[in-house]
Design a protein around this motif. Structure first.
Motif, mmCIF file in Angstrom:
data_model
loop_
_atom_site.group_PDB
_atom_site.id
_atom_site.type_symbol
_atom_site.label_atom_id
_atom_site.label_comp_id
_atom_site.label_asym_id
_atom_site.label_seq_id
_atom_site.Cartn_x
_atom_site.Cartn_y
_atom_site.Cartn_z
ATOM 1 N N ALA A 1 -1.794 2.679 6.561
ATOM 2 C CA ALA A 1 -2.683 1.547 6.287
ATOM 3 C C ALA A 1 -3.552 1.868 5.085
ATOM 4 C CB ALA A 1 -3.559 1.267 7.503
ATOM 5 N N LYS A 2 -3.640 0.918 4.150
ATOM 6 C CA LYS A 2 -4.464 1.109 2.958
ATOM 7 C C LYS A 2 -5.391 -0.074 2.801
ATOM 8 C CE LYS A 2 -1.028 3.786 0.469
ATOM 9 N NZ LYS A 2 -0.249 3.903 -0.748
ATOM 10 N N CYS A 3 -6.562 0.179 2.252
ATOM 11 C CA CYS A 3 -7.505 -0.902 1.976
ATOM 12 C C CYS A 3 -7.117 -1.593 0.678
ATOM 13 C CB CYS A 3 -8.919 -0.355 1.842
ATOM 14 S SG CYS A 3 -9.645 0.046 3.408
ATOM 15 N N PRO A 4 -7.289 -2.917 0.640
ATOM 16 C CA PRO A 4 -6.925 -3.654 -0.576
ATOM 17 C C PRO A 4 -7.811 -3.283 -1.771
ATOM 18 C CG PRO A 4 -7.793 -5.143 1.116
ATOM 19 C CD PRO A 4 -7.735 -3.772 1.707
ATOM 20 N N GLU A 5 -9.075 -3.007 -1.527
ATOM 21 C CA GLU A 5 -9.975 -2.674 -2.629
ATOM 22 C C GLU A 5 -10.078 -1.160 -2.764
ATOM 23 O OE1 GLU A 5 -11.468 -4.317 0.168
ATOM 24 O OE2 GLU A 5 -10.741 -6.237 -0.520
ATOM 25 N N LEU A 6 -10.061 -0.687 -4.001
ATOM 26 C CA LEU A 6 -10.255 0.743 -4.226
ATOM 27 C C LEU A 6 -11.655 1.148 -3.789
ATOM 28 C CD1 LEU A 6 -7.595 1.256 -5.655
ATOM 29 C CD2 LEU A 6 -8.900 2.295 -7.495
ATOM 30 N N ASN A 7 -11.797 2.330 -3.291
ATOM 31 C CA ASN A 7 -13.073 2.901 -2.854
ATOM 32 C C ASN A 7 -13.694 2.137 -1.689
ATOM 33 O OD1 ASN A 7 -12.887 4.836 -4.884
ATOM 34 N ND2 ASN A 7 -13.862 3.470 -6.361
ATOM 35 N N SER A 8 -12.926 1.351 -0.993
ATOM 36 C CA SER A 8 -13.418 0.643 0.186
ATOM 37 C C SER A 8 -13.122 1.504 1.412
ATOM 38 C CB SER A 8 -12.719 -0.711 0.299
ATOM 39 O OG SER A 8 -13.109 -1.359 1.474
ATOM 40 N N PRO A 9 -14.037 1.581 2.354
ATOM 41 C CA PRO A 9 -13.780 2.416 3.533
ATOM 42 C C PRO A 9 -12.656 1.831 4.390
ATOM 43 C CG PRO A 9 -15.792 1.154 3.837
ATOM 44 C CD PRO A 9 -15.335 0.910 2.423
ATOM 45 N N LEU A 10 -11.846 2.713 4.942
ATOM 46 C CA LEU A 10 -10.768 2.281 5.826
ATOM 47 C C LEU A 10 -11.394 2.014 7.195
ATOM 48 C CD1 LEU A 10 -7.730 1.846 5.892
ATOM 49 C CD2 LEU A 10 -7.482 4.204 6.619
ATOM 50 N N LEU A 11 -11.408 0.766 7.602
ATOM 51 C CA LEU A 11 -12.042 0.370 8.848
ATOM 52 C C LEU A 11 -11.014 0.262 9.962
ATOM 53 C CD1 LEU A 11 -14.297 -2.474 7.406
ATOM 54 C CD2 LEU A 11 -14.944 -0.115 7.897
ATOM 55 N N ALA A 12 -11.482 0.437 11.199
ATOM 56 C CA ALA A 12 -10.602 0.322 12.360
ATOM 57 C C ALA A 12 -9.930 -1.048 12.388
ATOM 58 C CB ALA A 12 -11.383 0.567 13.637
ATOM 59 N N LYS A 13 -10.648 -2.070 11.959
ATOM 60 C CA LYS A 13 -10.092 -3.429 11.941
ATOM 61 C C LYS A 13 -8.903 -3.517 10.985
ATOM 62 C CE LYS A 13 -11.451 -8.195 11.104
ATOM 63 N NZ LYS A 13 -12.536 -9.089 10.726
ATOM 64 N N THR A 14 -8.990 -2.856 9.838
ATOM 65 C CA THR A 14 -7.895 -2.851 8.863
ATOM 66 C C THR A 14 -6.664 -2.172 9.447
ATOM 67 O OG1 THR A 14 -9.529 -2.663 7.092
ATOM 68 C CG2 THR A 14 -7.245 -2.173 6.520
ATOM 69 N N ILE B 1 -1.246 -2.254 12.101
ATOM 70 C CA ILE B 1 -0.374 -1.884 13.225
ATOM 71 C C ILE B 1 0.211 -3.125 13.872
ATOM 72 C CG2 ILE B 1 -0.350 -0.908 15.557
ATOM 73 C CD1 ILE B 1 -2.407 1.158 14.527
ATOM 74 N N LEU B 2 -0.621 -4.131 14.119
ATOM 75 C CA LEU B 2 -0.148 -5.350 14.772
ATOM 76 C C LEU B 2 0.841 -6.117 13.893
ATOM 77 C CD1 LEU B 2 -3.450 -6.509 16.448
ATOM 78 C CD2 LEU B 2 -1.432 -5.552 17.564
ATOM 79 N N ALA B 3 0.583 -6.175 12.587
ATOM 80 C CA ALA B 3 1.504 -6.864 11.677
ATOM 81 C C ALA B 3 2.856 -6.155 11.660
ATOM 82 C CB ALA B 3 0.913 -6.918 10.276
ATOM 83 N N GLU B 4 2.842 -4.840 11.644
ATOM 84 C CA GLU B 4 4.090 -4.070 11.632
ATOM 85 C C GLU B 4 4.802 -4.198 12.981
ATOM 86 O OE1 GLU B 4 7.149 -1.803 10.255
ATOM 87 O OE2 GLU B 4 5.518 -2.663 9.089
ATOM 88 N N HIS B 5 4.046 -4.215 14.057
ATOM 89 C CA HIS B 5 4.636 -4.325 15.396
ATOM 90 C C HIS B 5 5.328 -5.670 15.587
ATOM 91 C CE1 HIS B 5 4.820 -4.695 19.798
ATOM 92 N NE2 HIS B 5 4.969 -3.388 19.755
ATOM 93 N N GLU B 6 4.773 -6.720 15.007
ATOM 94 C CA GLU B 6 5.328 -8.068 15.160
ATOM 95 C C GLU B 6 6.489 -8.348 14.213
ATOM 96 O OE1 GLU B 6 4.484 -10.125 17.605
ATOM 97 O OE2 GLU B 6 3.184 -8.514 18.290
ATOM 98 N N ARG B 7 6.650 -7.510 13.184
ATOM 99 C CA ARG B 7 7.722 -7.710 12.211
ATOM 100 C C ARG B 7 9.078 -7.547 12.901
ATOM 101 N NH1 ARG B 7 10.529 -4.399 8.765
ATOM 102 N NH2 ARG B 7 9.415 -2.561 9.474
#
Length: 105
Positions: A14-27, A32-38
């Motif tokens: 999982a990567k954040c769309p913005e550079l230097n943005s913190p990786l949040l649990a929500k991201t 994970i959910l998007a990949e699981h549903e694919r």
């Protein structure tokens, strides 16, 4: 780099769309959910996170959407569906079996 065990088929990064943005649990949960549903030939059997506060923030969100509880504080993995967890403030170790289609550890 070490090679992965043959039983691991996919690692999701999982990567954040913005550079230097913190990786949040929500991201991470959304990824994970998007990949699981694919659509795929074989659904994921396990979703693993590190046993940290960050992992503890990710798994419940995934579990709510998939309608299954996460398995937390795993000390030993015994088989594909069985693990050892501490109980009673760590004074007892219990072997637990998960019957969920996708195990969240």
């Amino acid at each position: 780099m070490t090679s992965l065990p043959s039983c691991i088929s996919t690692i999701i990064n999982a990567k954040c769309p913005e550079l230097n943005s913190p990786l949040l649990a929500k991201t991470v949960t959304s990824t994970i959910l998007a990949e699981h549903e694919r659509p795929k030939d074989k659904p994921y059997s396990h979703i693993l996170t590190a046993n940290t506060k960050f992992g503890a923030n990710v798994l419940p969100g995934v579990g709510v959407v998939l309608n299954t509880p996460p398995v937390m504080d795993v000390m030993e993995i015994c088989s594909e569906d069985t693990c050892v967890q501490p109980m009673y403030a760590g004074n007892v170790l219990a072997q637990m079996q998960s019957m969920d289609d996708t195990k969240k550890i």
